[in-house]
Design a protein around this motif. Structure first.
Motif, PDB file in Angstrom:
ATOM      1  N   ASP A 260      12.800 -39.856 -54.211  1.00  0.00           N
ATOM      2  CA  ASP A 260      11.799 -40.831 -53.774  1.00  0.00           C
ATOM      3  C   ASP A 260      11.046 -41.348 -55.010  1.00  0.00           C
ATOM      4  O   ASP A 260      11.390 -40.987 -56.139  1.00  0.00           O
ATOM      5  CB  ASP A 260      10.848 -40.180 -52.758  1.00  0.00           C
ATOM      6  N   GLU A 261      10.005 -42.150 -54.814  1.00  0.00           N
ATOM      7  CA  GLU A 261       9.302 -42.757 -55.956  1.00  0.00           C
ATOM      8  C   GLU A 261       8.685 -41.718 -56.878  1.00  0.00           C
ATOM      9  O   GLU A 261       8.670 -41.865 -58.089  1.00  0.00           O
ATOM     10  CB  GLU A 261       8.213 -43.702 -55.441  1.00  0.00           C
ATOM     11  N   LYS A 262       8.204 -40.635 -56.242  1.00  0.00           N
ATOM     12  CA  LYS A 262       7.555 -39.571 -57.012  1.00  0.00           C
ATOM     13  C   LYS A 262       8.508 -38.948 -58.050  1.00  0.00           C
ATOM     14  O   LYS A 262       8.078 -38.452 -59.089  1.00  0.00           O
ATOM     15  CB  LYS A 262       7.105 -38.486 -56.014  1.00  0.00           C
ATOM     16  N   HIS A 263       9.791 -38.987 -57.744  1.00  0.00           N
ATOM     17  CA  HIS A 263      10.767 -38.355 -58.644  1.00  0.00           C
ATOM     18  C   HIS A 263      11.631 -39.387 -59.371  1.00  0.00           C
ATOM     19  O   HIS A 263      12.749 -39.088 -59.789  1.00  0.00           O
ATOM     20  CB  HIS A 263      11.655 -37.377 -57.846  1.00  0.00           C
ATOM     21  N   SER A 264      11.127 -40.645 -59.468  1.00  0.00           N
ATOM     22  CA  SER A 264      11.883 -41.702 -60.147  1.00  0.00           C
ATOM     23  C   SER A 264      11.003 -42.336 -61.213  1.00  0.00           C
ATOM     24  O   SER A 264       9.784 -42.176 -61.201  1.00  0.00           O
ATOM     25  CB  SER A 264      12.311 -42.776 -59.136  1.00  0.00           C
ATOM     26  N   SER A 266       9.640 -45.864 -63.202  1.00  0.00           N
ATOM     27  CA  SER A 266       9.525 -47.307 -62.986  1.00  0.00           C
ATOM     28  C   SER A 266       9.558 -48.019 -64.343  1.00  0.00           C
ATOM     29  O   SER A 266       9.650 -47.377 -65.400  1.00  0.00           O
ATOM     30  CB  SER A 266       8.234 -47.618 -62.231  1.00  0.00           C
TER      31      SER A 266
END
Ligand code: KIV
Length: 282
Positions: A260-264, A266
């Motif tokens: 999810d975003e927390k583990h990606s 940007s």
């Protein structure tokens, strides 16, 4: 806390505080065991069964033992580290035994060694001790010679067999062992041996009267499923927790919920637009 030494372990015979010992074969578990204040970490040849997947301990080699002893001694700061001598490393000749025990200290960086056998191994123990290497003995159910003992069975159940165990313990004490593991023997025999020798006994399936206790860490945490001897107390079933984590990971990957975003990571929108323009992507 200061590093525990062989004289510290011998002194524990008289202070009434039981000695704690566990096996470890790698960095993460050795770290947890050492931080948990356990007195002795044994890099046991049980390595073969619980980590390397061999059917028994007989197949374990000296090189495998050294490889894992290195990993453990690199991380352990306080506990005494014992390197277990594998089958074939000390029962061929005294010269070979001393040379392999030297390797365990020089290459594996263990503090001392353990080997299996009673009276028959006393001359080997004596030679290794005379070479300056402390030795822990191991009698009763000795897994390396389980086939000669008729399998993984409780030892010393008859009066004669119990007397033989007693004599083995005495011979190892005389040969210079600093402690002795008593494996799978009736508790009353372990008590008599413990009261009759001047060095500590460490029990595994030998009752509560020994001077200390040892367990294989994978048995204690429930990470070895092939068999569980009666003397093992499983304090947690870590394999269930690991299996659940693997199942959740698999589901989340296949359903595109992980990462999810927390583990990606940007990227700034300006740079992203520039990159898209350079590649001709909308
Ligand atoms: O190899 C081992 O783990 C052992 C303990 C059971 C004492 O010898």
């Amino acid at each position: 806390m200061a590093k525990i030494t062989v004289p510290d372990i011998k002194a524990r015979k008289h202070d009434g505080m039981p000695i704690t010992m566990l096996t470890a074969y790698d960095y993460p578990l050795a770290l947890l065991i050492d931080q948990g204040g356990i007195d002795i970490v044994l890099v046991g040849d049980s390595l073969g069964m619980v980590v390397l997947g061999y059917p028994d301990t007989v197949s374990v080699t000296m090189d495998e033992m050294i490889h894992h002893t290195k990993a453990v001694s690199r991380v352990v700061k306080n506990a005494l580290v014992i390197g277990d001598m594998p089958f074939g490393s000390y029962n061929v000749s005294i010269k070979k035994a001393v040379s392999n025990a030297n390797r365990m200290l020089k290459e594996g960086r263990a503090d001392c060694i353990k080997l299996e056998g009673g009276k028959n191994m006393a001359p080997v123990v004596e030679a290794v001790v005379n070479a300056g290497i402390p030795v822990q003995g191991h009698i009763g159910l000795t897994p390396q010679t389980a086939s000669a003992l008729g399998g993984f069975k409780v030892q010393g159940k008859s009066a004669d067999a119990a007397r033989a165990l007693f004599e083995d313990a005495k011979a190892l004490e005389t040969a210079g062992c600093f402690s002795i593991v008593l494996e799978a023997i009736p508790s009353p025999i372990a008590k008599v041996i413990t009261e009759s020798i001047s060095i500590p006994t460490i029990g595994i399936g030998a009752g509560v009267q020994c001077d200390g206790q040892v367990l294989v860490i994978h048995d204690l945490i429930g990470l070895f499923d092939r068999f569980t001897p009666k003397f093992v107390k499983q304090y947690v079933k870590i394999s269930d927790i690991i299996a659940k984590a693997i199942e959740e990971y698999k589901t989340e990957v296949t359903e595109r919920k992980f990462p999810d975003e927390k583990h990606s990571f940007s990227m700034g929108s300006e740079e992203l637009e520039k990159m898209k323009a350079a590649l001709g992507k909308p």
